[in-house]
Motif scaffolding. Structure first.
Motif, PDB file in Angstrom:
ATOM      1  N   ILE A  65     -83.428  45.280  -9.722  1.00 59.87           N
ATOM      2  CA  ILE A  65     -84.315  45.284 -10.973  1.00 59.87           C
ATOM      3  C   ILE A  65     -85.308  45.876 -10.134  1.00 59.87           C
ATOM      4  CG2 ILE A  65     -85.226  44.135 -12.575  1.00 59.87           C
ATOM      5  CD1 ILE A  65     -82.459  43.073 -12.934  1.00 59.87           C
ATOM      6  N   GLY A  66     -85.423  45.427  -8.943  1.00 57.63           N
ATOM      7  CA  GLY A  66     -86.796  45.549  -8.222  1.00 57.63           C
ATOM      8  C   GLY A  66     -87.470  46.213  -7.553  1.00 57.63           C
ATOM      9  N   THR A  67     -86.444  47.710  -7.282  1.00 56.04           N
ATOM     10  CA  THR A  67     -86.108  48.662  -6.660  1.00 56.04           C
ATOM     11  C   THR A  67     -86.539  49.699  -7.622  1.00 56.04           C
ATOM     12  OG1 THR A  67     -84.378  47.990  -4.530  1.00 56.04           O
ATOM     13  CG2 THR A  67     -85.194  50.187  -5.455  1.00 56.04           C
ATOM     14  N   ALA A  68     -85.568  49.228  -8.654  1.00 55.62           N
ATOM     15  CA  ALA A  68     -86.070  50.367 -10.028  1.00 55.62           C
ATOM     16  C   ALA A  68     -87.240  49.973 -10.477  1.00 55.62           C
ATOM     17  CB  ALA A  68     -84.959  50.302 -11.122  1.00 55.62           C
ATOM     18  N   VAL A  69     -88.080  48.953 -10.353  1.00 56.46           N
ATOM     19  CA  VAL A  69     -89.403  48.803 -11.417  1.00 56.46           C
ATOM     20  C   VAL A  69     -90.491  49.447 -10.208  1.00 56.46           C
ATOM     21  CG1 VAL A  69     -91.101  47.194 -12.343  1.00 56.46           C
ATOM     22  CG2 VAL A  69     -88.328  46.698 -12.256  1.00 56.46           C
ATOM     23  N   SER A  70     -89.962  48.970  -9.506  1.00 56.64           N
ATOM     24  CA  SER A  70     -91.245  49.343  -8.300  1.00 56.64           C
ATOM     25  C   SER A  70     -91.072  51.532  -7.758  1.00 56.64           C
ATOM     26  CB  SER A  70     -91.241  48.817  -6.505  1.00 56.64           C
ATOM     27  OG  SER A  70     -90.030  49.220  -6.438  1.00 56.64           O
ATOM     28  N   MET A  71     -90.376  51.675  -8.454  1.00 54.58           N
ATOM     29  CA  MET A  71     -90.008  53.538  -8.145  1.00 54.58           C
ATOM     30  C   MET A  71     -90.869  53.963  -9.415  1.00 54.58           C
ATOM     31  SD  MET A  71     -85.728  53.910  -7.793  1.00 54.58           S
ATOM     32  CE  MET A  71     -85.891  56.190  -7.339  1.00 54.58           C
ATOM     33  N   PHE A  72     -92.501  54.965  -8.799  1.00 52.23           N
ATOM     34  CA  PHE A  72     -93.472  55.379  -9.379  1.00 52.23           C
ATOM     35  C   PHE A  72     -92.688  56.751 -10.315  1.00 52.23           C
ATOM     36  CE2 PHE A  72     -96.670  57.994  -9.913  1.00 52.23           C
ATOM     37  CZ  PHE A  72     -97.345  57.492 -10.570  1.00 52.23           C
ATOM     38  N   GLY A  73     -91.766  57.248  -9.888  1.00 49.68           N
ATOM     39  CA  GLY A  73     -91.449  58.299  -9.891  1.00 49.68           C
ATOM     40  C   GLY A  73     -89.722  57.955 -10.964  1.00 49.68           C
ATOM     41  N   PRO A  74     -88.649  59.002 -11.611  1.00 49.64           N
ATOM     42  CA  PRO A  74     -87.789  58.462 -11.792  1.00 49.64           C
ATOM     43  C   PRO A  74     -86.988  59.264 -10.557  1.00 49.64           C
ATOM     44  CG  PRO A  74     -88.381  61.008 -12.725  1.00 49.64           C
ATOM     45  CD  PRO A  74     -89.678  59.683 -12.120  1.00 49.64           C
ATOM     46  N   GLY A  75     -85.789  58.587 -11.346  1.00 45.36           N
ATOM     47  CA  GLY A  75     -84.759  58.625 -10.209  1.00 45.36           C
ATOM     48  C   GLY A  75     -83.350  57.946 -10.729  1.00 45.36           C
ATOM     49  N   PHE A  76     -82.395  57.046  -9.803  1.00 43.53           N
ATOM     50  CA  PHE A  76     -82.094  56.382  -9.368  1.00 43.53           C
ATOM     51  C   PHE A  76     -81.557  55.211  -8.572  1.00 43.53           C
ATOM     52  CE2 PHE A  76     -80.347  59.985 -11.166  1.00 43.53           C
ATOM     53  CZ  PHE A  76     -79.497  59.585 -12.478  1.00 43.53           C
ATOM     54  N   VAL A  77     -80.846  54.151  -9.007  1.00 41.53           N
ATOM     55  CA  VAL A  77     -80.522  53.231  -8.233  1.00 41.53           C
ATOM     56  C   VAL A  77     -79.387  52.846  -8.050  1.00 41.53           C
ATOM     57  CG1 VAL A  77     -81.481  50.542  -6.955  1.00 41.53           C
ATOM     58  CG2 VAL A  77     -83.276  51.641  -8.737  1.00 41.53           C
ATOM     59  N   TRP A  78     -79.225  52.085  -6.977  1.00 31.52           N
ATOM     60  CA  TRP A  78     -77.233  52.707  -6.606  1.00 31.52           C
ATOM     61  C   TRP A  78     -76.811  51.223  -5.776  1.00 31.52           C
ATOM     62  CZ3 TRP A  78     -74.620  57.028  -8.118  1.00 31.52           C
ATOM     63  CH2 TRP A  78     -75.356  57.751  -8.393  1.00 31.52           C
ATOM     64  N   LEU A  79     -75.966  51.200  -5.572  1.00 29.56           N
ATOM     65  CA  LEU A  79     -74.872  50.046  -5.251  1.00 29.56           C
ATOM     66  C   LEU A  79     -74.170  51.060  -4.302  1.00 29.56           C
ATOM     67  CD1 LEU A  79     -74.353  47.413  -4.051  1.00 29.56           C
ATOM     68  CD2 LEU A  79     -73.031  47.051  -5.989  1.00 29.56           C
ATOM     69  N   VAL A  80     -74.342  50.841  -3.238  1.00 30.83           N
ATOM     70  CA  VAL A  80     -72.983  51.687  -2.429  1.00 30.83           C
ATOM     71  C   VAL A  80     -72.230  51.008  -1.616  1.00 30.83           C
ATOM     72  CG1 VAL A  80     -74.733  53.667  -2.666  1.00 30.83           C
ATOM     73  CG2 VAL A  80     -74.518  52.079  -0.454  1.00 30.83           C
ATOM     74  N   ARG A  81     -71.197  51.658  -1.576  1.00 30.60           N
ATOM     75  CA  ARG A  81     -69.697  51.540  -0.108  1.00 30.60           C
ATOM     76  C   ARG A  81     -70.050  52.143   0.995  1.00 30.60           C
ATOM     77  NH1 ARG A  81     -65.541  51.340   1.848  1.00 30.60           N
ATOM     78  NH2 ARG A  81     -63.386  49.723   2.058  1.00 30.60           N
ATOM     79  N   THR A  82     -70.169  51.368   1.786  1.00 28.38           N
ATOM     80  CA  THR A  82     -69.784  52.077   3.354  1.00 28.38           C
ATOM     81  C   THR A  82     -69.262  50.799   4.366  1.00 28.38           C
ATOM     82  OG1 THR A  82     -71.098  52.523   4.855  1.00 28.38           O
ATOM     83  CG2 THR A  82     -72.171  50.572   3.836  1.00 28.38           C
ATOM     84  N   GLN A  83     -68.775  51.864   5.725  1.00 31.48           N
ATOM     85  CA  GLN A  83     -68.300  51.189   6.401  1.00 31.48           C
ATOM     86  C   GLN A  83     -67.753  51.490   7.349  1.00 31.48           C
ATOM     87  OE1 GLN A  83     -63.245  50.420   5.536  1.00 31.48           O
ATOM     88  NE2 GLN A  83     -63.577  48.632   6.885  1.00 31.48           N
ATOM     89  N   LEU A  84     -68.438  51.255   8.705  1.00 28.00           N
ATOM     90  CA  LEU A  84     -68.545  51.990  10.448  1.00 28.00           C
ATOM     91  C   LEU A  84     -67.292  51.871  10.928  1.00 28.00           C
ATOM     92  CD1 LEU A  84     -72.009  50.564  11.075  1.00 28.00           C
ATOM     93  CD2 LEU A  84     -71.640  53.423  10.211  1.00 28.00           C
ATOM     94  N   PRO A  85     -66.848  52.606  11.307  1.00 28.01           N
ATOM     95  CA  PRO A  85     -65.678  52.375  12.832  1.00 28.01           C
ATOM     96  C   PRO A  85     -65.388  51.431  13.157  1.00 28.01           C
ATOM     97  CG  PRO A  85     -66.400  55.033  12.746  1.00 28.01           C
ATOM     98  CD  PRO A  85     -67.569  53.928  11.719  1.00 28.01           C
TER      99      PRO A  85
END
Length: 315
Positions: free
Chosen positions: A157-177
């Motif tokens: 929510i904080g990331t969304a509110v602080s974005m001055f321009g429009p876009g998307f905030v994502w939760l992503v799954r990542t995994q290094l070898p």
């Protein structure tokens, strides 16, 4: 031209007649858009649980969904179909188009429309008409990566509110070898894509404010150009960016004004606005779908960990 294009449904008045007129107009707009687009390769997909007619209680009214999904998605798909007509992209889904066009500046217009269509549908596809309890596996991994569910909530929510321009905030799954699964929050501006194959147009900074004549602005711009050029190795396209990490998006919050301005207003005086919209969104996430797409392994909890379980406050 689709009949719903250009239609603007006014706010429902307090009168019964006004509410009835709005409901009928919204339903007709949604039905006309879906029916007319069936002749296209890329057409408007109906939302679950009849969101277009019923809305999402305590989040978005039918009129707001008509604007943010039925009308806007129709507009984007109309443009995309016109751009790809007669090309190989005509038979590809939006994600495939995004990955195929991200590294070609001459196809930026195609990328933008395909990515917006994909991102907007992804956002609506992860919503529920009622609060959904978070599963044990997802709850465990969120606590492992963020410390608590409340911390993840505040970060998104904080990331969304602080974005001055429009876009998307994502939760992503990542995994290094050789490393455990990690969950991360990231932002993309405008039509930027989170997929590694589209790294060259991720747009994780606002080009209007982060790229300019200052030393840092010039450095940001140079990195963007270098990253775009690095997408080509001779005649071969690299699947990910140099040093990039594979990731899977599992949740997103749309911060474009068309998604929230009609329902929540500008937020003047501290009332409503993007903050209220983002807070309401959190309560309507389909956590079962998020966990399914995250493909998380079950954890065996022993000893002191046995108390770890989803809490009512997650909802």
């Amino acid at each position: 031209m689709i009949g719903s294009m250009g239609l603007r449904i006014p706010r429902a008045t307090s009168s019964l007649l006004g509410r009835a007129v709005n409901a009928v107009a919204t339903n007709q707009s949604a039905a006309a858009s879906i029916a007319a687009q069936r002749r296209w390769q890329h057409y408007l997909m109906p939302l679950r649980d009849n969101f277009e007619q019923k809305g999402i209680p305590n989040f978005l009214s039918p009129g707001s969904i008509n604007m943010a999904y039925t009308e806007y998605q129709t507009y984007i798909l109309e443009k995309l179909n016109a751009l790809v007509a007669g090309t190989d992209f005509e038979q590809k889904d939006t994600k495939s188009i995004v990955l195929a066009t991200a590294r070609d500046p001459e196809l930026a217009h195609v990328f933008n429309h395909a990515s917006m269509a994909h991102n907007n549908h992804f956002f609506f596809d992860h919503l529920s008409p009622a609060p959904v309890k978070m599963g044990d596996k997802l709850f465990y991994h969120i606590n492992e990566n963020f410390g608590s569910v409340d911390t993840l909530r505040d970060e998104m929510i904080g990331t969304a509110v602080s974005m001055f321009g429009p876009g998307f905030v994502w939760l992503v799954r990542t995994q290094l070898p050789g490393q455990p699964v990690a969950l991360r929050v990231m932002a993309t501006y405008l039509a930027g894509s989170p997929y590694p194959g589209a790294h060259w147009r991720r747009q994780e900074v606002d080009a209007q404010t982060a790229i300019g004549s200052s030393p840092q602005g010039l450095a940001n711009g140079q990195r963007f150009l270098e990253r775009s050029a690095a997408g080509f190795k001779g005649n071969r396209l690299e699947p990910t960016a140099p040093g990039g990490t594979d990731l899977i998006p599992i949740l997103c919050l749309n911060t474009w004004e068309y998604a929230w301005l009609r329902e929540y207003g500008t937020g003047v005086g501290g009332m409503g606005g993007k903050l209220a919209y983002a807070q309401s969104w959190w309560n309507m996430i389909d956590w079962a779908k998020v966990e399914e797409e995250a493909r998380l392994e079950a954890r065996i909890l022993t000893g002191g960990d046995s108390s770890v379980s989803p809490l009512a406050s997650v909802l």
